[in-house]
Write an enzyme that holds these catalytic residues in place. Sequence first.
Site, PDB file in Angstrom:
ATOM      1  N   PHE A  35      41.813  37.775  50.380  1.00  0.00           N
ATOM      2  CA  PHE A  35      43.130  38.339  49.674  1.00  0.00           C
ATOM      3  C   PHE A  35      44.008  38.618  50.843  1.00  0.00           C
ATOM      4  O   PHE A  35      43.674  38.890  52.131  1.00  0.00           O
ATOM      5  CB  PHE A  35      42.851  39.521  48.791  1.00  0.00           C
ATOM      6  CG  PHE A  35      44.208  40.003  48.173  1.00  0.00           C
ATOM      7  CD1 PHE A  35      44.660  39.315  47.089  1.00  0.00           C
ATOM      8  CD2 PHE A  35      45.128  40.764  48.873  1.00  0.00           C
ATOM      9  CE1 PHE A  35      45.806  39.731  46.181  1.00  0.00           C
ATOM     10  CE2 PHE A  35      46.091  41.360  48.067  1.00  0.00           C
ATOM     11  CZ  PHE A  35      46.527  40.711  46.905  1.00  0.00           C
ATOM     12  N   TYR A 138      44.302  48.863  39.397  1.00  0.00           N
ATOM     13  CA  TYR A 138      45.146  48.462  38.138  1.00  0.00           C
ATOM     14  C   TYR A 138      45.020  46.968  37.676  1.00  0.00           C
ATOM     15  O   TYR A 138      45.886  46.293  37.027  1.00  0.00           O
ATOM     16  CB  TYR A 138      46.644  48.527  38.690  1.00  0.00           C
ATOM     17  CG  TYR A 138      47.131  47.725  40.058  1.00  0.00           C
ATOM     18  CD1 TYR A 138      46.863  46.340  40.205  1.00  0.00           C
ATOM     19  CD2 TYR A 138      47.199  48.526  41.295  1.00  0.00           C
ATOM     20  CE1 TYR A 138      47.071  45.916  41.350  1.00  0.00           C
ATOM     21  CE2 TYR A 138      47.298  47.823  42.462  1.00  0.00           C
ATOM     22  CZ  TYR A 138      47.362  46.371  42.547  1.00  0.00           C
ATOM     23  OH  TYR A 138      47.635  45.993  43.792  1.00  0.00           O
ATOM     24  N   ARG A 287      45.084  31.295  37.091  1.00  0.00           N
ATOM     25  CA  ARG A 287      43.757  32.145  36.793  1.00  0.00           C
ATOM     26  C   ARG A 287      44.148  33.024  35.654  1.00  0.00           C
ATOM     27  O   ARG A 287      45.058  33.654  35.447  1.00  0.00           O
ATOM     28  CB  ARG A 287      43.971  33.293  38.220  1.00  0.00           C
ATOM     29  CG  ARG A 287      42.672  34.354  38.361  1.00  0.00           C
ATOM     30  CD  ARG A 287      43.051  34.958  39.299  1.00  0.00           C
ATOM     31  NE  ARG A 287      43.946  36.021  39.193  1.00  0.00           N
ATOM     32  CZ  ARG A 287      44.332  36.862  40.021  1.00  0.00           C
ATOM     33  NH1 ARG A 287      43.708  37.051  41.255  1.00  0.00           N
ATOM     34  NH2 ARG A 287      45.144  37.786  39.782  1.00  0.00           N
TER      35      ARG A 287
HETATM   36  C1  LIG Z   1      45.138  43.322  44.017  1.00  0.00           C
HETATM   37  C2  LIG Z   1      44.417  43.254  45.279  1.00  0.00           C
HETATM   38  C3  LIG Z   1      44.694  44.213  46.250  1.00  0.00           C
HETATM   39  C4  LIG Z   1      46.321  44.947  46.187  1.00  0.00           C
HETATM   40  O1  LIG Z   1      46.338  45.654  47.375  1.00  0.00           O
HETATM   41  P1  LIG Z   1      47.743  46.652  47.165  1.00  0.00           P
HETATM   42  O2  LIG Z   1      47.832  47.224  48.381  1.00  0.00           O
HETATM   43  O3  LIG Z   1      47.332  47.568  45.910  1.00  0.00           O
HETATM   44  O4  LIG Z   1      48.826  45.770  46.659  1.00  0.00           O
HETATM   45  C5  LIG Z   1      44.031  44.236  47.782  1.00  0.00           C
HETATM   46  N1  LIG Z   1      43.054  43.338  47.750  1.00  0.00           N
HETATM   47  C6  LIG Z   1      42.719  42.756  46.775  1.00  0.00           C
HETATM   48  C7  LIG Z   1      41.239  41.829  46.940  1.00  0.00           C
HETATM   49  C8  LIG Z   1      43.239  42.457  45.649  1.00  0.00           C
HETATM   50  O5  LIG Z   1      42.755  41.570  44.687  1.00  0.00           O
END
Ligand SMILES: *Cc1c(COP(=O)(O)O)cnc(C)c1O
Length: 327
Positions: A35, A138, A287
Site C-alpha cells: 500500500f 474502517y 476491486r
Molecule cells: C487502508 C490502508 C491504510 C490506511 O492508512 P490511513 O493512514 O488510515 O489512511 C494503510 N495501509 C493499508 C495496507 C491499507 O489498506
Amino acid sequence: MVIADSTTVNLYKLAAAALDARRDRRVIVTDVDNFPSDRYVMEGLAAARDLELRWLHPHPVRGPQTEEVVEAVRAGDVALVSLSHVGFKSGAIADMAAITAAAHDQGALVLWDLSHSAGSLPVELDAVGADLAVGCTYKYLNGGPGAPAFLYVRREHQDHMRQPIWGWFGQREQFGMGSTYDPAPGIERFLVGTPPILSLAAVGAGLDVTIEAGMDRLRAKSAVATALMTALFDEWLHPLGLELGTPRDPEQRGSHVSLVHPEAWQLTQALQAAGVIPDFREPDAVRLGFAPVYTRFTDAWDAMDRIRDIVASGAHRSFPSHRARVT
Ligand SMILES: *Cc1c(COP(=O)(O)O)cnc(C)c1O
C-alpha cells in the site's frame, strides 16, 4: 494492542521503534505492491536515516512469498521487514508465520499491516511470533471513514522499544504532567495524544458486531462469497475479456476480489451508477470488497451480474476515461 492515530502514523511509529531497536543494521525490506503509505513511510525513514530500502518484486497476484523474504534477509543486514498480511490490490494472503520465522532467523524484526485482515480473517499475532502490527478499523471492522487505527507490539518488546512521538498519552503518569518524558511501561507508551472520541465510539460498535458474529463465521461466509464471485467470474466475465487479479484458492485470499480490465476506471464509474460501489486500483483493477458482517451473497451475485451487463453492452464507455482524484 491499542487504538490510536491513523494507520500511516502507526506505521511510522512502529517502524522507527524497530529501526532504533536494530541500530547496527542498515536495511528495510518491503515490496513494490505494498500500500502507498507502507512504501512511502519506509522511503521517508530510509531517507532520514540514510538506510537502504530493499524492494521485493512479488508476483502481482500471488503476493510476497517466503522464499523471496529468505533471499532478501540472507545477508543478515536487515533491520526490518514490513509487509501487508493481505495485499490491498490482489487480496493475496502472505504466510505470516513462515515469513516472520524467516526474518527472525536472520535477526530482523517484522511489521505487518493488517488493514485488509482485521475483521475479514482470523489473525494469530501472538502464536506466529509477530513483532509489530498496524491496521485500520474502517474496512472490515466497520468503524467508518477516518476511524482511528490500531497497533500491536509483542509483549516482550513493549518495555524496551520506544516510538519517536513522545506525547503525554505515552507518559507514565499522564496527569502528573512531569517536566520530562518518562514512557509508561507496556503498550501505553505507544499512545501519543487524544483520540477522536466520536470515531472511537464507532470503532467500539464495529468491534461489538464483529465479536458477536464471530471471526470464524465471518471468515467462512467471506470465503464462500469470494468463491461465488470467482465462479461467476469464470462463467460470465472471463469470456468478456476480464482477468482475475486475485488468487483462486480461497485459502490464499482475503475478502476482496480484483477484476482486471483495460477500461477498469470507466467500469468502476458505471458500476457506481448502477448501485455497486467498488474501488478502482491503478492501473487496471476493479476491486470488490465483501464486508461479511452486512454484505449478502445476493449482493455479490448482483454485482457480478451488473458487471456482465455493463461490459457486454459497452455501457461503461460513456463514462470519462480520465481519473478522478479519489477512486
Ligand atoms: C487502508 C490502508 C491504510 C490506511 O492508512 P490511513 O493512514 O488510515 O489512511 C494503510 N495501509 C493499508 C495496507 C491499507 O489498506
